[in-house]
Scaffold this motif. Structure first.
Motif, PDB file in Angstrom:
ATOM      1  N   GLY A  53     -18.074  -3.178 -12.544  1.00 26.40           N
ATOM      2  CA  GLY A  53     -16.637  -3.383 -12.362  1.00 26.40           C
ATOM      3  C   GLY A  53     -15.787  -2.700 -13.411  1.00 26.40           C
ATOM      4  O   GLY A  53     -15.419  -1.536 -13.272  1.00 26.40           O
ATOM      5  N   ARG A  54     -15.513  -3.398 -14.470  1.00 26.60           N
ATOM      6  CA  ARG A  54     -14.574  -2.915 -15.481  1.00 26.60           C
ATOM      7  C   ARG A  54     -15.209  -2.950 -16.866  1.00 26.60           C
ATOM      8  O   ARG A  54     -16.227  -3.584 -17.075  1.00 26.60           O
ATOM      9  CB  ARG A  54     -13.327  -3.794 -15.465  1.00 26.60           C
ATOM     10  N   TRP A  55     -14.548  -2.277 -17.799  1.00 29.54           N
ATOM     11  CA  TRP A  55     -14.946  -2.328 -19.194  1.00 29.54           C
ATOM     12  C   TRP A  55     -14.705  -3.737 -19.708  1.00 29.54           C
ATOM     13  O   TRP A  55     -13.683  -4.346 -19.415  1.00 29.54           O
ATOM     14  CB  TRP A  55     -14.131  -1.344 -20.019  1.00 29.54           C
ATOM     15  N   THR A  56     -15.630  -4.243 -20.494  1.00 31.83           N
ATOM     16  CA  THR A  56     -15.475  -5.558 -21.102  1.00 31.83           C
ATOM     17  C   THR A  56     -15.458  -5.400 -22.615  1.00 31.83           C
ATOM     18  O   THR A  56     -15.916  -4.377 -23.155  1.00 31.83           O
ATOM     19  CB  THR A  56     -16.629  -6.497 -20.716  1.00 31.83           C
ATOM     20  N   LEU A  57     -14.962  -6.404 -23.283  1.00 35.31           N
ATOM     21  CA  LEU A  57     -14.951  -6.410 -24.746  1.00 35.31           C
ATOM     22  C   LEU A  57     -16.373  -6.298 -25.281  1.00 35.31           C
ATOM     23  O   LEU A  57     -16.627  -5.587 -26.252  1.00 35.31           O
ATOM     24  CB  LEU A  57     -14.268  -7.680 -25.249  1.00 35.31           C
ATOM     25  N   THR A  58     -17.310  -6.963 -24.639  1.00 34.81           N
ATOM     26  CA  THR A  58     -18.704  -6.931 -25.068  1.00 34.81           C
ATOM     27  C   THR A  58     -19.275  -5.519 -24.981  1.00 34.81           C
ATOM     28  O   THR A  58     -19.967  -5.069 -25.892  1.00 34.81           O
ATOM     29  CB  THR A  58     -19.551  -7.893 -24.213  1.00 34.81           C
ATOM     30  N   ALA A  59     -18.988  -4.818 -23.896  1.00 35.77           N
ATOM     31  CA  ALA A  59     -19.506  -3.455 -23.724  1.00 35.77           C
ATOM     32  C   ALA A  59     -18.926  -2.515 -24.778  1.00 35.77           C
ATOM     33  O   ALA A  59     -19.652  -1.724 -25.392  1.00 35.77           O
ATOM     34  CB  ALA A  59     -19.192  -2.938 -22.323  1.00 35.77           C
ATOM     35  N   VAL A  60     -17.631  -2.606 -25.003  1.00 37.09           N
ATOM     36  CA  VAL A  60     -16.990  -1.749 -26.012  1.00 37.09           C
ATOM     37  C   VAL A  60     -17.542  -2.061 -27.397  1.00 37.09           C
ATOM     38  O   VAL A  60     -17.892  -1.159 -28.158  1.00 37.09           O
ATOM     39  CB  VAL A  60     -15.451  -1.907 -25.971  1.00 37.09           C
ATOM     40  N   SER A  61     -17.657  -3.345 -27.729  1.00 37.97           N
ATOM     41  CA  SER A  61     -18.176  -3.741 -29.043  1.00 37.97           C
ATOM     42  C   SER A  61     -19.608  -3.254 -29.247  1.00 37.97           C
ATOM     43  O   SER A  61     -19.976  -2.819 -30.340  1.00 37.97           O
ATOM     44  CB  SER A  61     -18.110  -5.259 -29.204  1.00 37.97           C
ATOM     45  N   ALA A  62     -20.422  -3.328 -28.196  1.00 36.10           N
ATOM     46  CA  ALA A  62     -21.815  -2.877 -28.303  1.00 36.10           C
ATOM     47  C   ALA A  62     -21.880  -1.370 -28.557  1.00 36.10           C
ATOM     48  O   ALA A  62     -22.685  -0.901 -29.368  1.00 36.10           O
ATOM     49  CB  ALA A  62     -22.585  -3.230 -27.036  1.00 36.10           C
ATOM     50  N   ILE A  63     -21.031  -0.611 -27.902  1.00 33.74           N
ATOM     51  CA  ILE A  63     -21.006   0.843 -28.118  1.00 33.74           C
ATOM     52  C   ILE A  63     -20.530   1.160 -29.531  1.00 33.74           C
ATOM     53  O   ILE A  63     -21.115   1.999 -30.217  1.00 33.74           O
ATOM     54  CB  ILE A  63     -20.136   1.527 -27.048  1.00 33.74           C
ATOM     55  N   LEU A  64     -19.494   0.485 -29.980  1.00 37.31           N
ATOM     56  CA  LEU A  64     -18.969   0.740 -31.324  1.00 37.31           C
ATOM     57  C   LEU A  64     -19.974   0.390 -32.419  1.00 37.31           C
ATOM     58  O   LEU A  64     -19.927   0.951 -33.509  1.00 37.31           O
ATOM     59  CB  LEU A  64     -17.669  -0.043 -31.547  1.00 37.31           C
ATOM     60  N   ALA A  65     -20.897  -0.517 -32.139  1.00 36.01           N
ATOM     61  CA  ALA A  65     -21.877  -0.960 -33.139  1.00 36.01           C
ATOM     62  C   ALA A  65     -23.225  -0.261 -33.015  1.00 36.01           C
ATOM     63  O   ALA A  65     -24.136  -0.561 -33.791  1.00 36.01           O
ATOM     64  CB  ALA A  65     -22.079  -2.467 -33.019  1.00 36.01           C
ATOM     65  N   ASN A  66     -23.368   0.674 -32.090  1.00 34.01           N
ATOM     66  CA  ASN A  66     -24.663   1.307 -31.847  1.00 34.01           C
ATOM     67  C   ASN A  66     -24.865   2.518 -32.760  1.00 34.01           C
ATOM     68  O   ASN A  66     -24.215   3.545 -32.591  1.00 34.01           O
ATOM     69  CB  ASN A  66     -24.777   1.731 -30.385  1.00 34.01           C
ATOM     70  N   PRO A  67     -25.791   2.440 -33.720  1.00 32.73           N
ATOM     71  CA  PRO A  67     -26.002   3.542 -34.666  1.00 32.73           C
ATOM     72  C   PRO A  67     -26.641   4.785 -34.035  1.00 32.73           C
ATOM     73  O   PRO A  67     -26.682   5.829 -34.664  1.00 32.73           O
ATOM     74  CB  PRO A  67     -26.913   2.932 -35.731  1.00 32.73           C
ATOM     75  N   ARG A  68     -27.092   4.701 -32.800  1.00 33.59           N
ATOM     76  CA  ARG A  68     -27.685   5.875 -32.151  1.00 33.59           C
ATOM     77  C   ARG A  68     -26.678   7.004 -31.989  1.00 33.59           C
ATOM     78  O   ARG A  68     -27.055   8.157 -31.891  1.00 33.59           O
ATOM     79  CB  ARG A  68     -28.263   5.504 -30.794  1.00 33.59           C
ATOM     80  N   TYR A  69     -25.385   6.665 -31.957  1.00 34.10           N
ATOM     81  CA  TYR A  69     -24.373   7.703 -31.793  1.00 34.10           C
ATOM     82  C   TYR A  69     -24.221   8.568 -33.036  1.00 34.10           C
ATOM     83  O   TYR A  69     -23.508   9.560 -33.018  1.00 34.10           O
ATOM     84  CB  TYR A  69     -23.050   7.083 -31.356  1.00 34.10           C
ATOM     85  N   THR A  70     -24.899   8.224 -34.127  1.00 32.34           N
ATOM     86  CA  THR A  70     -24.915   9.070 -35.327  1.00 32.34           C
ATOM     87  C   THR A  70     -26.020  10.120 -35.237  1.00 32.34           C
ATOM     88  O   THR A  70     -26.187  10.920 -36.150  1.00 32.34           O
ATOM     89  CB  THR A  70     -25.142   8.232 -36.599  1.00 32.34           C
ATOM     90  N   GLY A  71     -26.780  10.108 -34.147  1.00 30.52           N
ATOM     91  CA  GLY A  71     -27.866  11.065 -33.956  1.00 30.52           C
ATOM     92  C   GLY A  71     -29.219  10.543 -34.395  1.00 30.52           C
ATOM     93  O   GLY A  71     -30.229  11.217 -34.272  1.00 30.52           O
ATOM     94  N   ARG A  72     -29.254   9.349 -34.915  1.00 26.22           N
ATOM     95  CA  ARG A  72     -30.517   8.778 -35.390  1.00 26.22           C
ATOM     96  C   ARG A  72     -31.155   7.909 -34.310  1.00 26.22           C
ATOM     97  O   ARG A  72     -30.470   7.313 -33.493  1.00 26.22           O
ATOM     98  CB  ARG A  72     -30.279   7.965 -36.637  1.00 26.22           C
ATOM     99  N   GLN A  73     -32.458   7.829 -34.341  1.00 26.42           N
ATOM    100  CA  GLN A  73     -33.188   6.941 -33.445  1.00 26.42           C
ATOM    101  C   GLN A  73     -33.212   5.555 -34.075  1.00 26.42           C
ATOM    102  O   GLN A  73     -33.315   5.423 -35.297  1.00 26.42           O
ATOM    103  CB  GLN A  73     -34.611   7.470 -33.245  1.00 26.42           C
ATOM    104  N   VAL A  74     -33.093   4.521 -33.266  1.00 29.24           N
ATOM    105  CA  VAL A  74     -33.060   3.149 -33.771  1.00 29.24           C
ATOM    106  C   VAL A  74     -34.057   2.311 -32.978  1.00 29.24           C
ATOM    107  O   VAL A  74     -34.068   2.336 -31.746  1.00 29.24           O
ATOM    108  CB  VAL A  74     -31.644   2.540 -33.640  1.00 29.24           C
ATOM    109  N   TRP A  75     -34.882   1.564 -33.700  1.00 25.63           N
ATOM    110  CA  TRP A  75     -35.842   0.664 -33.084  1.00 25.63           C
ATOM    111  C   TRP A  75     -35.586  -0.758 -33.571  1.00 25.63           C
ATOM    112  O   TRP A  75     -34.949  -0.955 -34.599  1.00 25.63           O
ATOM    113  CB  TRP A  75     -37.273   1.048 -33.466  1.00 25.63           C
TER     114      TRP A  75
END
Length: 185
Positions: A53-75
């Motif tokens: 459906g739509r963007w949620t606060l949870t989805a945006v917050s999860a993307i903003l907190a995901n260190p994978r966007y720095t190019g690093r792999q995260v486990w």
């Protein structure tokens, strides 16, 4: 791993908006207002458990907190806990529950594994930002103490009509009420 040409610019934009002080809720509203597909709509095969459906606060917050966007792999960001359905009757079996591990337990690669969408400095700065920034010289004596009388959630501090005010994140406000705020109307 290569950046998705459709979604990568959206993620970069989101992190840039947060870096300028926009809240996750404001970012979600902007994405919905411009009809940018949310992750489950953009990739329904990867997100079959979501409505699309739509963007949620949870989805945006999860993307903003995901260190994978720095190019690093995260486990080790999540774990699966196996909980008994009824501890008194183990024959009923258990259910699997996915839970987030604390960031100090994450394992992050030393070297970049793929192209970065955001610099590490910007990512770290975004992580350190408070959800509600206080402008210099503004004091909110009731910050963190007031709860919405309708939904029970904690109210946010805001500045309105040259004085402190408090509002429910879900559209209710205290600005119209000059008395001591016990609920939002």
């Amino acid at each position: 791993m290569e950046a998705d040409p459709t979604t990568a610019p959206v993620v970069s934009w989101m992190l840039a908006q947060r870096r300028t002080g926009k809240s996750a809720a404001r970012i979600a509203r902007a994405l919905n207002d411009t009809a940018i597909p949310c992750p489950s709509a953009a990739d329904p095969d990867h997100n079959p458990h979501r409505s699309g459906g739509r963007w949620t606060l949870t989805a945006v917050s999860a993307i903003l907190a995901n260190p994978r966007y720095t190019g690093r792999q995260v486990w080790n960001r999540q774990r699966t806990d196996h909980e008994l359905l009824d501890p008194a009757n183990t024959a009923l079996g258990h259910r699997d529950i996915a839970r987030w591990n604390p960031p100090q337990d994450w394992i992050i690669s030393r070297h970049q594994a793929h192209p970065a969408l955001v610099s590490e400095a910007d990512f770290v700065a975004v992580q350190g930002m408070r959800a509600t920034a206080t402008a210099p010289g503004r004091t909110y004596l009731l910050a963190g103490l007031l709860h919405c009388g309708v939904c029970g959630r904690r109210m946010d501090s805001c500045w309105s009509h040259d004085r402190p005010a408090y509002r429910c994140r879900h559209g209710r406000t205290s600005v119209a009420n000059d008395s001591v705020i016990s609920s939002c109307r």
